[in-house]
Design a protein around this motif. Structure first.
Motif, PDB file in Angstrom:
ATOM      1  N   MET A 214       0.827  -1.205   0.000  1.00  0.00           N
ATOM      2  CA  MET A 214       0.000   0.000   0.000  1.00  0.00           C
ATOM      3  C   MET A 214       0.866   1.261   0.000  1.00  0.00           C
ATOM      4  N   GLY A 215       2.000   1.193   0.670  1.00  0.00           N
ATOM      5  CA  GLY A 215       2.868   2.370   0.764  1.00  0.00           C
ATOM      6  C   GLY A 215       4.320   1.962   0.918  1.00  0.00           C
ATOM      7  N   ILE A 216       5.146   2.893   1.389  1.00  0.00           N
ATOM      8  CA  ILE A 216       6.609   2.737   1.435  1.00  0.00           C
ATOM      9  C   ILE A 216       7.113   1.957   0.214  1.00  0.00           C
ATOM     10  N   HIS A 217       6.691   2.449  -0.959  1.00  0.00           N
ATOM     11  CA  HIS A 217       7.030   1.734  -2.205  1.00  0.00           C
ATOM     12  C   HIS A 217       8.521   1.709  -2.485  1.00  0.00           C
ATOM     13  N   GLY A 218       9.231   2.742  -2.036  1.00  0.00           N
ATOM     14  CA  GLY A 218      10.652   2.798  -2.342  1.00  0.00           C
ATOM     15  C   GLY A 218      11.465   1.777  -1.560  1.00  0.00           C
ATOM     16  N   SER A 219      10.863   1.218  -0.524  1.00  0.00           N
ATOM     17  CA  SER A 219      11.555   0.237   0.310  1.00  0.00           C
ATOM     18  C   SER A 219      11.284  -1.173  -0.210  1.00  0.00           C
ATOM     19  N   PRO A 220      12.336  -1.879  -0.663  1.00  0.00           N
ATOM     20  CA  PRO A 220      12.096  -3.228  -1.171  1.00  0.00           C
ATOM     21  C   PRO A 220      11.748  -4.188  -0.037  1.00  0.00           C
ATOM     22  N   THR A 221      10.546  -4.746  -0.082  1.00  0.00           N
ATOM     23  CA  THR A 221      10.094  -5.721   0.915  1.00  0.00           C
ATOM     24  C   THR A 221      10.212  -7.092   0.268  1.00  0.00           C
ATOM     25  N   CYS A 222      11.195  -7.853   0.729  1.00  0.00           N
ATOM     26  CA  CYS A 222      11.647  -9.023  -0.030  1.00  0.00           C
ATOM     27  C   CYS A 222      11.208 -10.335   0.591  1.00  0.00           C
ATOM     28  N   THR A 223      10.934 -11.292  -0.275  1.00  0.00           N
ATOM     29  CA  THR A 223      10.918 -12.690   0.136  1.00  0.00           C
ATOM     30  C   THR A 223      12.321 -13.221  -0.131  1.00  0.00           C
ATOM     31  N   MET A 224      12.964 -13.700   0.909  1.00  0.00           N
ATOM     32  CA  MET A 224      14.350 -14.159   0.794  1.00  0.00           C
ATOM     33  C   MET A 224      14.380 -15.687   0.880  1.00  0.00           C
ATOM     34  N   ILE A 225      15.137 -16.289  -0.031  1.00  0.00           N
ATOM     35  CA  ILE A 225      15.273 -17.746  -0.031  1.00  0.00           C
ATOM     36  C   ILE A 225      16.704 -18.107   0.367  1.00  0.00           C
ATOM     37  N   TYR A 226      16.805 -18.927   1.395  1.00  0.00           N
ATOM     38  CA  TYR A 226      18.104 -19.384   1.888  1.00  0.00           C
ATOM     39  C   TYR A 226      18.290 -20.854   1.536  1.00  0.00           C
ATOM     40  N   GLY A 227      19.469 -21.184   0.953  1.00  0.00           N
ATOM     41  CA  GLY A 227      19.821 -22.591   0.766  1.00  0.00           C
ATOM     42  C   GLY A 227      19.146 -23.269  -0.395  1.00  0.00           C
ATOM     43  N   ASP A 228      18.859 -22.525  -1.430  1.00  0.00           N
ATOM     44  CA  ASP A 228      18.183 -23.075  -2.603  1.00  0.00           C
ATOM     45  C   ASP A 228      19.178 -23.575  -3.642  1.00  0.00           C
ATOM     46  N   GLY A 229      20.451 -23.210  -3.504  1.00  0.00           N
ATOM     47  CA  GLY A 229      21.469 -23.671  -4.446  1.00  0.00           C
ATOM     48  C   GLY A 229      21.498 -22.932  -5.768  1.00  0.00           C
ATOM     49  N   ARG A 230      20.846 -21.821  -5.842  1.00  0.00           N
ATOM     50  CA  ARG A 230      20.738 -21.094  -7.111  1.00  0.00           C
ATOM     51  C   ARG A 230      22.091 -20.712  -7.705  1.00  0.00           C
ATOM     52  N   PHE A 231      23.095 -20.452  -6.866  1.00  0.00           N
ATOM     53  CA  PHE A 231      24.377 -19.987  -7.408  1.00  0.00           C
ATOM     54  C   PHE A 231      25.399 -21.125  -7.539  1.00  0.00           C
TER      55      PHE A 231
END
Lengths: 592, 592
Positions: free
Chosen positions: B255-272
């Motif tokens: 709804m607001g504070i659009h400039g602030s990235p509100t993230c879903t963070m994934i740990y341990g997925d092996g993506r890299f």
């Protein structure tokens, strides 16, 4: 997802607002209880199954201006066509032009459901209905003949063009001008802003009602005339002629009601070639335009109030559903395994009950206002009584309901926790949509001025005093009912009504003494005080109705909650009315 | 446009919250009044000239996820670099690691200004500051050595990872897991949601503090450990190594504070590539992670409170400026020609004064809380007193200020009329930004539970009683000042404090009697009652300070307005606390 609360709505219409009483007395023609049920059930179905599912795309996509044309959100044009095919636009319209001539109460109840489904969508026919009223009352036979049937069926929609950049609450400051032509038509020039559904793609014509000044008009509000200006001129056979000199220049980016195109309209710019000036026809008399507009504005105020009720209802449903589902922590007394549903936490229950009580209170006030309007048209002998009742209730219905819409939607977000702030959840939209309603159609501050300075003095203050006596009677009935479930309701109602009585007396007195600023300083707290006392009284009236055991118990319990938890505010509000003005005046230096 | 109210802020720090007193007593080292002025003036300049102008683009553009990377709004990365270059990130950080070791009060005052400028921007360093505190208190010497200097300078930012889809308010329900490795490191797996500034392009590394469970951890809150997980591993020489196994999966649409990235963070997925599991280091002891997190959460609660104060201040400034400019109608007593500025209408003045009083009240409460935190670190002999004062004030500072942020922002929209609903005006953003603050960092309902069940009983209730005596003393000073400008302030304060006293006594008693549900039913009204009584008391304390004639008069007049118009609510709140629980419990059937 919203499910129309048909049972609550029907109960409030019948047993709180006076519908069954009016039917029993034969004041509503051949309208019977069965037809009431049929209409409410079908409106509920349509709002639940057809309107509500399109609310979200309307919010996300919004209305868009593409190459000078306004595109409504995907699916909305068809939704509108389906909706008018159901006959919903003409519920209260005069039967002479194809309307169903039903009481305003039913239309207001249906409007609640359309607005709960999607407020931005419901705004479109709301404006048309207002125009139908103004044209029915003030339009010439020719104008009525040419336009009313199509506006009542909904084949065409209508708009209200009042606001200009420097003329908002103060309509008298408007500058749009109209010139007379020899053939009896007029040419209009000027810019209007905030025109709801001013342009769209859901119908093939749009009929604008526009306030403007004639060259020789007196200054201020007495020099304003009302004109009908169609988007496309209409031939005598009803077919569409050339495009008129009016267009949508831009759309506003708004906090909410994104699906509703809020247009800046330009009249007389010559964009489509030919002689400049939008062709218009006078509605009513020259320089008496504001009177005509007031016809529709009063009703429009109640319909804006319905937006508040509607959003409060939808937000409450959503919050209750979430609170029953979502588990976190262990509430005191929770004996289940694992985490408890958050509805078990007392603080969450308090929020939900507050939401529910404000929703039902504002619904009852609004329906009672619609009932008074109906009775003012139909009751024999006590026309003035009902006109005054409608006049008194209108500002309260508008302001209390729209404030409730905002407060309830905000509480709804809170109940959802972090999810409430995420747009996909849908709780945030309710607050964004609700936030305009306390502003448009006369800000709630202006409603309060109207209530205090024009409505309280009706019949020398006797009308409001009579109303207070009716409320006292409800408190007495609660007391003599001896129902345990009411708890302290009777005593709480007594003091709320006493607070209202004292504040009313004080306001009438200071105004009689010419102390206008003192009265206006307390107008807003007074308006809320009135709304709260009515909420308590009407919830009690509903609790007293006794129609089916389980529902009765729930209504009485909610009434008791409102009486013992919400009404305590009335003493503070009375205090602000009676004792607040001096410190307010003295503190103006702190704003310098 | 926002202009930092440096004078008001300095006055409140010095004369209401206790800064000058602490300086005079030599409790703040060599901090002198000149340095205070220099810091506040420069922070005010930076917030006004650098931060505030970028708020709007932050809202419109928002943070965007592009090819797995988060782009901050145009100009924000440079703004952040300029901001850390000014040394603002390390104001309170330990000097050992390059911080300035200044009192918390100054940082809180500066935070108010950053947040008024752009709340979404200020959130980034707010999180880093919390992490600095947790690491300073609980990190091993190696972790402190490797990370603290760069977090204090702001070269790297930090995040707090608590929430998971099923673990919000109830942190104990979290499921993210950590596995031990032989080298003393850990590997983390899981998903965290609502991670503020979890990923961005303003710095080259981000340090995540993550709560997770070890395989053999006890259930619930006693089985949670805290880990440090850098986005890029850090070599011993401080240079960056390989990318760690953590990434931002998605951003929330808020709804607001659009400039602030509100993230879903994934740990341990092996993506890299490589071994799965995000490499982490334990902070503090295994299974004691919540203690560590509480270190930062308590302070974070105050900093979220500052968001409320900050938005209230910015919204009030904007509304006053608009109301002085915009003309509509003729206010009673208006003798100018034409329409009056709307600030002349009593109802508009009431809204603006309410906004101003709530802003100043919540500022005073928050600064007083910061002062108590400072004294708990620095005062000799009465450490426990100040710890308890900070503990007591924290939930009130958080909840009252964030509620004020929402209420004031909503009133600000109302003052703007139709323009308030148009996004370009900027008034709507304040409400959209403010609406999250009553929710995150512990909902205000949870603050109320904390206040009632953990804070009131401190020192067997003696701490809160001592505080009430201090408030009574302020009321007495108002009475004996004999200043006419205070009007009825002394008497109004007396009754507000009496209401607070009765409600406090009742809550302590029912809890002693084991009636937890009764106490929790009244927790939220009690919390507001406390906040209102403090608002009145602190505004009075400011009015008594007498530093310069004109400003004194204005402060006294605002105090009187608050006393005679806002404090009347305390009786209703007390009533809800003491008499509200039964009807609330009985009305639960109405929610079924």
């Amino acid at each position: 997802m919203y499910k129309a609360p048909v049972e609550d709505i029907a109960f409030t219409l019948r047993h709180v607002a006076g519908l069954s009483d009016a039917i029993d007395k034969g004041l509503l023609g051949d309208l019977g209880e069965d037809l009431v049920d049929a209409i409410l059930n079908e409106a509920g179905r349509f709002a639940t199954e057809e309107v509500a599912p399109l609310a979200d795309i309307g919010d996300r996509q919004g209305a868009r201006l593409v190459d000078g044309e306004v595109k409504t959100p995907d699916g909305w044009a068809k939704l509108y066509q389906d909706w008018i095919a159901g006959g919903w636009n003409g519920l209260t319209g005069p039967e002479e032009y194809g309307g169903q001539g039903l009481p305003n109460m039913l239309n207001v109840a249906a409007l609640e459901m359309w607005n709960s489904g999607a407020t931005a969508f419901a705004l479109c026919p709301t404006l048309t209905m207002g125009a139908v009223e103004a044209l029915s009352a003030h339009g010439s036979p020719e104008l009525r003949h040419k336009y009313l049937a199509k506006l009542i069926s909904g084949q065409w929609t209508a708009t209200m063009n009042l606001t200009e950049p420097h003329a908002g609450s103060d309509v008298g400051a408007l500058k749009s001008r109209a010139e007379r032509r020899d053939d009896g038509t007029y040419r209009l020039f000027g810019q209007k802003i905030f025109i709801t559904w001013g342009e769209h793609d859901a119908t093939d014509n749009i009929i604008h009602l526009v306030l403007a000044r004639l060259p020789d008009a007196p200054a201020g509000t007495r020099g304003i005339s009302l004109f009908l200006v169609p988007k496309f001129l209409v031939n005598d056979d009803g077919s569409l002629g050339r495009r008129n000199d009016v267009f949508c220049h831009s759309l506003e980016h708004k906090m909410g009601i994104h699906g509703s195109p809020t247009c800046t309209m330009i009249y007389g710019d010559g964009r489509f070639g030919g002689e400049k000036g939008a062709v218009g026809w006078l509605v009513g008399e020259e320089n008496k335009g504001l009177n005509c507009m007031f016809t529709m504005m009063n009703n429009a105020r109640l319909t804006v109030g319905m937006q508040g009720v509607a959003i409060a209802e939808a937000a409450t449903q959503k919050a209750i559903a979430y609170a029953m589902e979502r588990t976190q922590g262990r509430a005191p007394g929770w004996s289940g395994s694992g985490m408890s549903p958050i509805i078990e936490h007392p603080d969450v229950a308090r929020m939900l009950l507050t939401m529910k009580a404000l929703t039902q209170g504002s619904r009852a006030i609004s329906y009672a206002c619609a009932h008074a309007i109906d009775m003012s048209h139909r009751a024999s002998g006590d026309k003035q009584h009902w006109q005054e009742r409608a006049a008194l209730l209108t500002p309260i219905a508008k302001s209390f309901s729209t404030d409730a819409g905002v407060d309830v939607a905000s509480l709804g977000i809170q109940v959802h926790g972090g999810m409430g702030f995420i747009e996909e959840t849908g709780a945030a939209r309710f607050l964004r949509d609700a936030r305009i309603a306390p502003i448009y159609e006369g800000t709630n501050g202006i409603q309060a001025i109207d209530l205090v300075s024009r409505k309280l003095p009706l019949s020398n203050g006797d009308h409001v005093k009579g109303f207070l006596a009716e409320l006292r009677d409800i408190a007495d009935q609660v007391r003599s009912s001896n129902l345990d479930g009411f708890g302290e309701t009777a005593a709480r109602l007594d003091s709320a009504i006493a607070d209202l009585e004292q504040a009313t007396g004080w306001l009438l007195k200071v105004q009689a003494d010419g102390k206008v600023a003192d009265a206006l300083s307390g107008a807003t707290p007074y308006q809320r005080l009135f709304g709260l006392a009515l909420t308590g009284s009407y919830l009690a009236k509903g609790g007293l109705a006794r129609v089916s055991d389980g529902a009765d118990e729930r209504r009485i319990a909610l009434c008791r909650f409102a009486a013992e938890n919400l009404l305590s505010e009335t003493a503070a509000l009375k205090d602000r009315v009676i004792n607040g003005a001096d410190s307010l005046a003295a503190a103006r230096i702190a704003l310098a």
